[in-house]
Design an enzyme around this catalytic site. Structure first.
Site, PDB file in Angstrom:
ATOM      1  N   HIS A 136       2.066   4.197  -3.056  1.00 24.77           N
ATOM      2  CA  HIS A 136       1.976   5.590  -2.810  1.00 24.77           C
ATOM      3  C   HIS A 136       3.401   6.239  -3.446  1.00 24.77           C
ATOM      4  O   HIS A 136       3.553   7.446  -4.066  1.00 24.77           O
ATOM      5  CB  HIS A 136       1.738   6.186  -1.288  1.00 24.77           C
ATOM      6  CG  HIS A 136       0.178   5.896  -0.911  1.00 24.77           C
ATOM      7  ND1 HIS A 136      -0.708   6.504  -1.599  1.00 24.77           N
ATOM      8  CD2 HIS A 136      -0.490   5.470   0.238  1.00 24.77           C
ATOM      9  CE1 HIS A 136      -1.957   6.252  -0.849  1.00 24.77           C
ATOM     10  NE2 HIS A 136      -1.616   5.446   0.166  1.00 24.77           N
ATOM     11  N   HIS A 177       0.791  -1.271   0.061  1.00 25.78           N
ATOM     12  CA  HIS A 177       0.048   0.047   0.121  1.00 25.78           C
ATOM     13  C   HIS A 177       1.032   1.224   0.035  1.00 25.78           C
ATOM     14  O   HIS A 177       0.764   2.037  -0.886  1.00 25.78           O
ATOM     15  CB  HIS A 177      -0.879  -0.136   1.187  1.00 25.78           C
ATOM     16  CG  HIS A 177      -1.795   1.253   1.361  1.00 25.78           C
ATOM     17  ND1 HIS A 177      -3.099   1.055   1.165  1.00 25.78           N
ATOM     18  CD2 HIS A 177      -1.529   2.472   1.918  1.00 25.78           C
ATOM     19  CE1 HIS A 177      -3.739   2.355   1.375  1.00 25.78           C
ATOM     20  NE2 HIS A 177      -2.751   3.054   1.784  1.00 25.78           N
ATOM     21  N   GLU A 178       1.886   1.156   0.958  1.00 26.27           N
ATOM     22  CA  GLU A 178       2.785   2.599   1.080  1.00 26.27           C
ATOM     23  C   GLU A 178       3.665   2.493  -0.358  1.00 26.27           C
ATOM     24  O   GLU A 178       4.123   3.613  -0.778  1.00 26.27           O
ATOM     25  CB  GLU A 178       3.565   2.353   2.207  1.00 26.27           C
ATOM     26  CG  GLU A 178       2.689   2.160   3.553  1.00 26.27           C
ATOM     27  CD  GLU A 178       1.751   3.590   3.904  1.00 26.27           C
ATOM     28  OE1 GLU A 178       1.963   4.525   2.992  1.00 26.27           O
ATOM     29  OE2 GLU A 178       0.951   3.475   4.564  1.00 26.27           O
TER      30      GLU A 178
END
Length: 272
Positions: free
Chosen positions: A64, A60-61
């Protein structure tokens, strides 16, 4: 700096971290144990889901950061965000430890943003929005993969009789539930969550400034709302489980939740 040293530095900025490899090893090992029916099934489900959830937080990170890199923020490499190492996050506890605690104590899947993007480097509003959307999109992709596996490979299960590899598929089902939940909750337009980050570029400066004070508490506000029985039942009954039901993964997810929460802290996720 020579071209060789610059290339080496760039390569080290993107080398997959040992921490992530360890998580993958735990995930794979516990998956094999569950598939083979070895050891304590409840402990196996617990470790498998925890490792899988932490892996998804890293991805997820990373999403980003990768979107930010393509959007113009080349600083994400030097910050270590492309190594899938949660220890490199701006707030490892906020984005890694607390989400793990949330699923253990309450079954609430809510990743928190913890990669610092230098928004001034991003070249357009659309790219800023895409950076925020990249995280939930990753959770959605993971959820889809898990649910498709259950829909196409796992035997039919109605909760009343054992099927082959029941604990393994139930663990996949509960992990899928967490990914669906994380996707939906992260898209809530609450300051501090990705849903707000998607629309923020088009909000006026005055409004953004006034809402900035809410951002540090956005995650906790959502968690407290889910603690309300009416909201909790509506969220799971009208959003999460219908989506899982499309892939016939809902019963596996429910049983996986029971196996995962072999202890009780008064609040065990959905239908509290």
């Amino acid at each position: 700096m020579s071209a060789f040293s610059s290339h080496s530095h760039s390569h080290s900025d993107r080398r997959i971290s040992t921490v992530f490899w360890v998580l993958l090893a735990i995930f794979a090992a516990t998956g094999v144990m569950l598939w083979g029916g070895w050891g304590n099934a409840r402990l196996g489900v617990f470790l498998f889901v925890c490792a899988g959830w932490l892996i998804s937080l890293c991805l997820h990170e990373f999403a980003h950061a990768r979107a930010a890199l393509h959007g113009g923020d080349i600083s994400v490499g030097a910050k270590g965000y492309l190594t899938l190492n949660p220890l490199k996050y701006t707030h490892p506890i906020y984005s890694f430890v607390l989400p793990l605690v949330f699923i253990i104590l309450g079954g609430i899947a809510l990743p928190g943003g913890a990669v610092f993007i230098e928004r001034g480097r991003i070249r357009s509003k659309a790219k800023n929005a895409l950076i925020s959307a990249a995280g939930p999109a990753t959770n959605a992709a993971l959820a889809l993969v898990l649910m498709v596996v259950l829909a196409t490979v796992a035997p039919s299960f109605d909760g009343t009789y054992r099927t082959s590899h029941l604990e393994f598929y139930s663990a996949l089902g509960y992990l899928a539930l967490l990914q669906v939940m994380a996707t939906i909750l992260n898209l809530v337009p609450m300051p501090g969550l990705d849903g707000y980050g998607i629309i923020e570029p088009w909000i006026s400066y005055e409004t953004r400034r006034s809402l900035a004070n809410i951002a540090p508490y956005g995650m906790m506000i959502v968690v407290l709302l889910l603690w309300n029985r009416t909201i909790n039942n509506w969220f799971f009954g009208n959003l999460v489980f219908p989506i899982l039901g499309w892939f016939h993964a809902d019963v596996y997810a429910a049983y996986g939740n029971q196996l995962f929460h072999f202890f009780s802290f008064g609040f065990s996720g959905f239908g509290n």
